[in-house]
Design a protein around this motif. Sequence first.
Motif: not given
Length: 147
Positions: A123-145
């Motif tokens: 899953v991606l998490v994005s934001a914009k920093g100084p001067d609207d420069k983009p920055v993105t990180v990710s994490f793992a998502l697991t969905v269980k029954a």
Amino acid sequence: MKLLAIALAVFSLAALAGCREQATVTSEAKSLTLKAPHDVTIIRGETAKLTIELVRENFADPVKIKFGNLPDAVKVVGAGGTTVAIGPVHVDIGHEPPAITGDRETYTLEAGADAPLVSDTKVLVSAKGPDDKPVTVSFALTVKAKP
């Protein structure tokens, strides 16, 4: 000596287990570091919380967080316009903003009863920093029954 080597190896593995992805964007003397939340496991029909952290240097502008690549029937409660700012977080979704300390916000993921079962989806998490420069990180998502 052998005992010291084993202790160092165990300590190193423990430190790596707690590591989270982070990315920094800079512009002149300003910077924003976005820290990914810990990996999340959620049960169909239930919710799970995750925390996103920001580290700022000479950058006080509000930061909008966006989520990407969520599985079908999984949504972020409060996404799309939730703003993480220095001090209190202003949330424009019809309820009071949560109390926070520092530069962090907690979001709630909700998995529908029909959400696909997935393991370690990025899953991606994005934001914009100084001067609207983009920055993105990710994490793992697991969905269980449900058990």
